[in-house]
Structures are given as C-alpha cells and as structure tokens.
Design an enzyme around this catalytic site. Structure first.
Site, PDB file in Angstrom:
ATOM      1  N   LYS A 280      65.052  50.880  12.522  1.00  0.00           N
ATOM      2  CA  LYS A 280      63.885  50.780  11.642  1.00  0.00           C
ATOM      3  C   LYS A 280      63.186  52.126  11.578  1.00  0.00           C
ATOM      4  CE  LYS A 280      62.579  45.941  12.487  1.00  0.00           C
ATOM      5  NZ  LYS A 280      62.745  45.455  11.115  1.00  0.00           N
ATOM      6  N   ARG A 354      68.650  35.981  12.849  1.00  0.00           N
ATOM      7  CA  ARG A 354      69.575  34.906  12.466  1.00  0.00           C
ATOM      8  C   ARG A 354      70.789  34.867  13.392  1.00  0.00           C
ATOM      9  NH1 ARG A 354      70.041  37.465   6.581  1.00  0.00           N
ATOM     10  NH2 ARG A 354      68.024  38.256   7.247  1.00  0.00           N
TER      11      ARG A 354
HETATM   12  N1  BES Z   1      61.870  41.066  12.628  1.00  0.00           N
HETATM   13  C1  BES Z   1      62.279  41.476  11.346  1.00  0.00           C
HETATM   14  C2  BES Z   1      61.463  40.824  10.222  1.00  0.00           C
HETATM   15  C3  BES Z   1      60.022  41.199  10.173  1.00  0.00           C
HETATM   16  C4  BES Z   1      59.603  42.305   9.470  1.00  0.00           C
HETATM   17  C5  BES Z   1      59.083  40.423  10.807  1.00  0.00           C
HETATM   18  C6  BES Z   1      58.260  42.634   9.430  1.00  0.00           C
HETATM   19  C7  BES Z   1      57.740  40.746  10.757  1.00  0.00           C
HETATM   20  C8  BES Z   1      57.328  41.852  10.069  1.00  0.00           C
HETATM   21  C9  BES Z   1      63.737  41.102  11.126  1.00  0.00           C
HETATM   22  O1  BES Z   1      64.533  41.145  12.250  1.00  0.00           O
HETATM   23  C10 BES Z   1      64.289  42.113  10.186  1.00  0.00           C
HETATM   24  O2  BES Z   1      64.357  43.236  10.540  1.00  0.00           O
HETATM   25  N2  BES Z   1      64.656  41.661   8.993  1.00  0.00           N
HETATM   26  C11 BES Z   1      65.179  42.524   8.013  1.00  0.00           C
HETATM   27  C12 BES Z   1      66.338  41.815   7.378  1.00  0.00           C
HETATM   28  C13 BES Z   1      67.166  42.691   6.481  1.00  0.00           C
HETATM   29  C14 BES Z   1      67.883  43.741   7.283  1.00  0.00           C
HETATM   30  C15 BES Z   1      68.132  41.813   5.740  1.00  0.00           C
HETATM   31  C16 BES Z   1      64.077  42.782   6.993  1.00  0.00           C
HETATM   32  O3  BES Z   1      63.297  41.888   6.721  1.00  0.00           O
HETATM   33  O4  BES Z   1      63.990  43.906   6.510  1.00  0.00           O
HETATM   34 MN    MN Z   2      65.323  43.049  12.640  1.00  0.00          MN
END
Ligand code: BES
Ligand code: MN
Ligand code: ZN
Length: 508
Positions: A280, A354
């Site tokens: 990230k 997931r």
């Molecule tokens: N934990 C994150 C989702 C999230 C983002 C929760 C911001 C709370 C605040 C999750 O694991 C994630 O990174 N999801 C990705 C999925 C994508 C790679 C398909 C996302 O939402 O960008």
């Molecule tokens: Mn994530």
C-alpha cells in the site's frame, strides 16, 4: 462508573446534574414540567427570555434552580415535536453527554427517558441512552505516559422512570445495555490497540481471557500447523509473510440447548495490513491497524452475548493474521488451494481479507450453523459506495438479510443491502485457477462479497463490509467506533426471542 435507575419526581433528586428535554415550541417533557412546577415556572421564564429555544441539540446548564435539589439542571433542545424521530433523539443524547463531560458533576440523573419518540418505547429510549452515554464516555488512554488531566469524573448515571411499572422496563434496559456497552468497549479497545501490540497472538490471548471471565464461553485456538493439516492454503498464504504466526480463534457461547444449531460470527482479523508485496502507499497506511475491526466486533459481540446471558448458542471465529511483505511473502500471481478444494490465483496480495475469510467460512461448516455472519473491513470500494454511515450487507438468504437490516434500524447501527448477483461473478474469472482474488476496478465491494459467497454455499450466510463504519481514520474523533457490535447483538437477541424456548439457568 455505575448506571442505575431512579423513580419519582425529577425535581427531588439529590444529584449534581439532572438532564431534561425541551421541544422548540416550548413544550416541556414530563420531567422538565416537574422541575418547572417545583421551581414555580423558572424554566418557562428562561424560555421566555429567548436564549434557550429548545432547538435541536441546543444545551443550557442552569445552576441551583429554585425548588430543586439537584445542583445543576441541563436543558437539552429536542427541536420540533411534530418531526421528532430516532435519529434526532440520538443526536440530542450525544449533545447531552458531550456537554456533561465538560462539567464536574459526578452524579447524574438522565430524564431523557421520557422524551416522546414516535414508535420507540421507553425500553428502546433507555437502551439508546445508555449506549450513547457509554460510548460518549469512552477514552483510549492505555498508551498515554500518564493518565491525562480533565478525565471525566462521573461516578453514577441514573436513568429516570416515571412510575413502578416503567422502572422495571428501564431497569432491565439499563442492565442489558451495560453488558452491550462492555462489549462495544472491548471492540473499541482492540481496534485502537496498535499493530505492534495487537498481533494474532494477542488476540488469541484475549479470547482466552474472555473465556476465563465468562462461564458460558470456552475457546480454542487453531495454530498454523493444524491449518496446514486442514488444507487452509489461502489463510496461510497471507500469514506466511509475517513473523507473527496466524491464529484461527474459536470462541463458543453455550446459552442454548446442546443440540441447538449455533449462530456463527466470523471476523476478519488482519492485525496490520501493509498490502504485502502489493504494498500500500505510505500515506494513511497507519489506518490499517483497524483491519481487525471485524474480529474486534466478534469479540465485542461475544462479551455482550455472554453478559446478557442470551439463551442461544453463538460461535465467534476470528481469522487473525498479519499481512506483511518479506522474502517469504506470497507473490502476485501465486496460486493457492483453499480448504474447500477450490484454487485461487492471487493477483493482488492486498486483497488478503477474502483469503483468510474463505478458509474460515469453509471451516465453520462443521458446526452445522443456523446462520453465519462474517464481518470485515474488506474493501476501500465499500467506503466509496456507502461512506461512513451504512455498513454494506450481502446475503444469500432474504430472511437473514432482513433480520440484520432490522437489527440495524433498531440500534441505529444501520446496514444497507447490496446485490450478490451472479452477473458480477464473471469478474473473478482466472485463466489458470478456479478464481482470481480480485475482480477489477468496478464494484469492488460486490466482487469481494461474490468471492466469499463461493465458500458459503452450504448455509444461510451474510457478509458485512464495515470498511467505512468500523473506524474513523483521522480527525478529532479518530478511532474505532465499535460498530457493528450493537447491530450484531440486537440480531442475536432477536434470534434468541424467536428461538424455541429452552431458557438456560442463570450463569456468570
Ligand atoms: N483492508 C483493506 C480494505 C480497507 C481499505 C479497509 C481502507 C478500510 C479502509 C483490504 O485488505 C484491501 O486492501 N482491499 C483492497 C482490495 C483490492 C486490492 C481489490 C482495496 O480495497 O483496495
Ligand atoms: Mn489489503
Ligand atoms: Zn485488509
């Protein structure tokens, strides 16, 4: 801090602050009327002067009101009585506790229990007041060098009942909501605890602590070695990049008969989500300490359910892991085999929630569950879709969906149903495996739910994406919100009252 109830004339209470509501047409609530009468029209005189108009959320604190024994009377504006509703009642209560925290009153009498809210009875009003006051008094100070000054010093909050019959209702609502607030506090504390402390092992220890506190709860922790034997290749693909071993934590509340099918809660417990090799961006990454808020809500709900002695069986499962990049972390393009036998092409290691949840969902089938509800900060896309107000709800069963939506309306911890249509499933197609772990830019919260649905076909299942509702990432009110503990506990309570009778004897 203690919560209690008090019956009788509101003007005769010997406490340091009595809280009463007034509408913007000058209409006094019954307790305000009592104070006005005992003080020979003092409140009406104040209203006439015009500084306090009873506008929604307006607050005025009066000292030494004649004829009353409380040292302060807090007037809370309720707005127009014609349009009074649950949301306005809740904001008025929030305004009251916000102001109360700035006073040095230690003993409080809250008379907002007598505010007429269409369709909501005194038990509901008391429940929301205890929840809002309890939430308003929450502070997270564990990591401060020394306890901060101006901590509130409130010792007792009593909730006012008009008569004997009402007192029973108020009393019952106060005691069950105190248990709910305890659960919400557990969820908030876990959510706010930083990633260097709140590891999967820390969560496993917390479960053991809860099991030793509540007699109805037992716990079991499944270690990585056993997960390997179970074939949980997706879960293990996430935890492998971290020095912290992953844990699958199982908490069982036995409140029903041995043969009663349990309601199962499954929480995403990513104790820190760096994104893994699909790292990230740095800005805002600290918010990913909250990526275990789904798990935190499972802990909170279990504590509340045990505290309320609900006569049903509830199993809380937490999939706890840390998502880190390292020399042994999963790579984008890796293919893993899940416990269900289906294979997954990991196209993005940041779609890790997931991956841990799918194996947990397969695992819980062994409990022959009545229902399964998973709770996860699953997607940023969910925040884009619904913002911070509604939790996204997905379900493969309409009755379960409406039970959860109703619980959200009742508690003002609302969810909004989203589609799980087959049309979206194709976005998860993979060239080399049974599915990919991401579904592209469009409908990200939905395709994440579609992924989970493939592992939840054997039972009635719902998924709550709480990415927008479980925490506030920055600002003065930064921190875990404790959502959706209130929704979950209400849902379980409703299941308990619908369940065939077979009440358990009083425990813990
Ligand atoms: N934990 C994150 C989702 C999230 C983002 C929760 C911001 C709370 C605040 C999750 O694991 C994630 O990174 N999801 C990705 C999925 C994508 C790679 C398909 C996302 O939402 O960008
Ligand atoms: Mn994530
Ligand atoms: Zn995550």
């Amino acid at each position: 801090m203690k919560y209690g109830t008090r019956m009788g004339n509101a003007a005769k209470a010997r406490n340091q602050c009595s809280i009463v509501g007034i509408f913007d047409n000058g209409q006094l609530t019954p307790s305000a009327k009592q104070i006005d009468e005992e003080s020979k029209g003092y409140l009406r005189k104040i209203l006439k002067r015009g500084d306090f108009k009873g506008k929604a959320n307006q607050i005025m604190v009066l000292h030494d009101v004649p004829g009353t024994t409380a040292t302060r009377v807090m007037l809370v504006g309720l707005g127009n009585p014609e349009t009074m509703d649950a949301a306005r009642f809740a904001t008025a209560a929030k305004a009251a506790i916000g102001r109360l925290k700035t006073l040095s009153a230690k003993t409080i009498l809250c008379c907002l229990t007598d505010v007429d809210v269409p369709g909501r009875d005194v038990a509901w009003r008391t429940t929301r007041l205890v929840e809002i006051f309890g939430g308003g008094l929450y502070r997270f100070t564990e990591f401060k060098g020394k306890p901060p000054e101006n901590g509130n010093e409130i010792e007792v909050i009593d909730f006012h009942a008009a008569d004997k019959a009402e007192q029973e209702l108020v009393d019952a609502a106060v005691s069950s909501t105190v248990a709910l607030v305890t659960g919400i506090t557990v969820a908030k504390d876990l959510g706010n605890t930083p990633g260097n402390v709140c590891t999967p092992t820390f969560l496993a220890d917390k479960a053991k602590e809860i099991a030793s506190t509540y007699r109805s709860i037992t716990t079991k922790v499944i270690e990585e070695k056993e997960m390997e034997k179970l074939g949980m290749g997706a879960f293990l693909s996430v935890s492998r990049g971290s020095l912290q071993p992953g844990k699958l934590i199982v908490m069982t509340h036995k409140g029903g008969k041995a043969k009663d099918a349990p309601h199962v809660l499954v929480g995403k417990g990513i104790t820190f989500d760096t994104g893994g090799i699909s790292l990230k961006p740095g800005a805002g990454m600290h918010e990913m300490i909250y990526d275990m808020c789904g798990a935190a809500s499972v802990f909170g709900a279990m504590v509340a359910v045990a505290g309320q002695n609900l006569p049903i069986n509830v199993i809380g499962v937490v999939a706890a892991a840390e998502n880190m990049p390292s020399g042994d972390a999963s790579r984008p393009g890796d293919i893993v085999k899940t416990m269900s036998g289906q294979t997954v092409e990991i196209l993005n290691t940041d779609a890790e929630g997931r991956l841990v949840l799918c194996d947990a969902l397969t695992y819980v089938d062994k409990f022959n569950p009545s229902t399964v509800v998973d709770i996860a900060t699953l997607t940023g896309a969910c925040i884009i879709a619904l913002g911070a107000h509604a939790t996204a709800l997905y379900a493969n069963d309409d009755a379960l969906a409406s039970a959860l939506l109703n619980a959200g309306e009742e508690t003002l911890d609302r969810a909004w149903r989203m589609p799980l249509w087959e049309d979206y499933q194709a976005q998860l197609n993979s060239a080399f495996a049974d599915m990919a772990n991401i579904g592209g830019r469009e409908a990200g919260s939905i395709t994440a739910a579609c992924f989970l649905a493939r592992y939840a076909k054997k039972y009635r299942w719902a998924h709550l994406d709480v990415a927008g509702t479980a925490f506030k990432g920055s600002g003065p009110t930064k921190g875990s919100t404790g959502r959706p503990v209130s929704l979950l506990v209400q849902y379980l309570k409703d299941q308990a009252s619908n369940a065939p009778k077979g009440r358990n004897s009083a425990k813990a």
